[in-house]
Design a protein around this motif. Sequence first.
Motif, short mmCIF file in Angstrom:
data_model
loop_
_atom_site.label_atom_id
_atom_site.label_comp_id
_atom_site.label_asym_id
_atom_site.label_seq_id
_atom_site.Cartn_x
_atom_site.Cartn_y
_atom_site.Cartn_z
N PRO A 41 2.35 5.66 -2.57
CA PRO A 41 2.80 6.64 -1.80
C PRO A 41 4.06 6.35 -1.14
CG PRO A 41 0.36 5.76 -1.38
CD PRO A 41 1.07 4.65 -2.30
N LEU A 42 4.95 7.34 -1.04
CA LEU A 42 6.15 7.41 -0.37
C LEU A 42 6.50 8.36 0.77
CD1 LEU A 42 9.16 6.26 -0.58
CD2 LEU A 42 9.55 7.98 -2.52
N VAL A 43 6.92 7.87 1.56
CA VAL A 43 7.25 8.77 3.09
C VAL A 43 8.96 8.49 2.92
CG1 VAL A 43 7.04 9.24 5.57
CG2 VAL A 43 5.05 8.61 3.96
N MET A 44 9.43 9.92 3.00
CA MET A 44 10.92 9.71 3.23
C MET A 44 11.35 10.09 4.40
SD MET A 44 11.74 8.90 -0.06
CE MET A 44 13.42 9.09 -0.01
N LEU A 45 12.29 9.42 5.21
CA LEU A 45 12.86 9.96 6.53
C LEU A 45 14.24 10.04 6.25
CD1 LEU A 45 12.81 10.34 9.55
CD2 LEU A 45 13.41 7.82 9.64
N ASP A 46 14.82 11.21 6.82
CA ASP A 46 16.03 11.74 6.52
C ASP A 46 16.61 12.03 5.21
OD1 ASP A 46 18.58 12.35 7.86
OD2 ASP A 46 19.30 10.19 7.88
N ALA A 47 15.81 12.63 4.49
CA ALA A 47 16.05 12.40 3.09
C ALA A 47 15.84 14.01 2.56
CB ALA A 47 15.34 11.56 2.25
N ARG A 48 16.65 14.29 1.41
CA ARG A 48 16.33 15.52 0.80
C ARG A 48 14.86 16.05 0.37
NH1 ARG A 48 19.94 18.10 -2.35
NH2 ARG A 48 21.24 16.31 -2.56
N PRO A 49 14.40 16.77 1.02
CA PRO A 49 12.93 17.38 0.69
C PRO A 49 12.53 17.29 -0.77
CG PRO A 49 14.06 18.67 2.49
CD PRO A 49 14.86 17.94 1.82
N ARG A 50 11.72 17.26 -1.48
CA ARG A 50 11.25 17.59 -2.88
C ARG A 50 9.97 18.23 -2.81
NH1 ARG A 50 10.15 12.33 -5.66
NH2 ARG A 50 11.55 13.03 -7.39
N PRO A 51 10.12 19.58 -2.86
CA PRO A 51 9.03 20.38 -3.06
C PRO A 51 8.23 20.04 -4.23
CG PRO A 51 11.05 21.56 -2.55
CD PRO A 51 11.39 20.19 -2.67
N GLY A 52 6.91 19.95 -4.13
CA GLY A 52 6.10 19.93 -5.38
C GLY A 52 5.82 18.32 -5.46
N ASP B 143 0.91 -1.29 -0.14
CA ASP B 143 0.13 0.16 0.01
C ASP B 143 0.90 1.29 0.09
OD1 ASP B 143 -2.35 -1.27 0.14
OD2 ASP B 143 -2.92 -1.24 2.14
N GLY B 144 2.15 1.10 0.39
CA GLY B 144 2.93 2.40 0.31
C GLY B 144 4.43 1.95 1.00
N VAL B 145 5.28 2.75 0.64
CA VAL B 145 6.77 2.76 0.94
C VAL B 145 7.36 3.59 1.70
CG1 VAL B 145 8.96 2.58 -0.17
CG2 VAL B 145 7.10 1.69 -1.38
N LEU B 146 7.80 3.32 2.91
CA LEU B 146 8.81 4.20 3.67
C LEU B 146 10.16 4.02 3.38
CD1 LEU B 146 5.97 3.08 5.54
CD2 LEU B 146 7.23 4.37 7.12
N ALA B 147 10.97 5.07 3.32
CA ALA B 147 12.45 4.77 3.18
C ALA B 147 13.13 5.81 4.24
CB ALA B 147 12.69 5.13 1.65
N SER B 148 14.27 5.11 4.62
CA SER B 148 15.04 5.93 5.60
C SER B 148 16.46 6.26 4.90
CB SER B 148 15.01 5.15 6.64
OG SER B 148 15.98 5.91 7.82
N SER B 149 16.84 7.44 4.95
CA SER B 149 18.19 7.60 4.56
C SER B 149 18.51 7.37 3.14
CB SER B 149 19.28 7.25 5.54
OG SER B 149 18.82 7.40 6.82
N MET B 150 17.56 7.31 2.28
CA MET B 150 17.74 7.01 1.08
C MET B 150 16.97 8.23 0.02
SD MET B 150 16.98 2.86 0.85
CE MET B 150 17.72 2.72 -0.89
#
Length: 257
Positions: A152-163, A131-138
């Motif tokens: 859907p993707l939630v990034m932890l500790d990663a470059r924000p991607r505005p938009g 249903d979705g992906v979480l990624a840490s430091s990638m």
Amino acid sequence: MPAPGSPPPDSASRPTSRDVARAAGVSQAAVSLVLSGKWRGRVGAATAERVREVADGLGYRPNLAARNLRLGRTRTALLVVPALTSEFFAGVYTGAARVAAAHGTGLVLYPSPEGIGPARDPFGSARAALDGVLASSMAAEALAAIRGDTLPLVMLDARPRPGARTATVNLALADGMRKLAAHLRALGHRRFAHLAADVDSWTFTSRAAALGEALAGTSLTTVRAPLSIAGAREAALRLLDTPGRPTAVVCDDDLMA
DNA sequence: AGTTACCTCTGGCAGTGGAC
DNA sequence: GTCCACTGCCAGAGGTAACT
């Protein structure tokens, strides 16, 4: 009529909701409503109780494959991490799994064999299994094979991607570095070294920039080292062997410290 | 190549009974 | 007779494998 507790004769293997319906004398839809807890107002209390008893007696368990097919979701999320060598990622997994469970979702941990590089799809068709992906430091780009452009993707500790259709949760890196620098200065340190992880990732680049800013005007030497105990030890020994050696060393990672 | 079966879930609808 | 609440059923969707 099958004996209580035994599957009906036409049930080749595990009982289905249709078997339960037949045994309870109701429609399959009524069984679905009762067992999903949405029966109030649509099914009588006595009928609901009977359905539950029959389902228990038959040992009915919903067929998850069929449910996923019908609902188009699997209640499963994937947590991708670049390695399992750090306690940090264990903490990330524990916390994420706890929150996911509270929302009725399972969390599968995937330490990518490719590290922070482009991760392969561990399911062959992750988009159908998750249903979705979480990624840490990638980086989000490294997850393209897994999520495509739909999961859907939630990034932890990663470059924000505005938009981008991606949520990002980040540590307060700059604030942390400012506090760390203030603490070391208060202790009287004036010569610093940064033992930087030799990994080309947003988080380490950001930490280096934040530390440089926080320690502006002081003596700061940056030394890159492999993200390992042995690599960091060797680099630190070299560093401490130089004239005017630093009095404080800031490490990028617990492993290096 | 086209059809059917598999299994579950849910929106919409029909039937029933009680109150007015 | 009409309205309303309650109860339960029907039909169809979804991806894939087996069958015709």
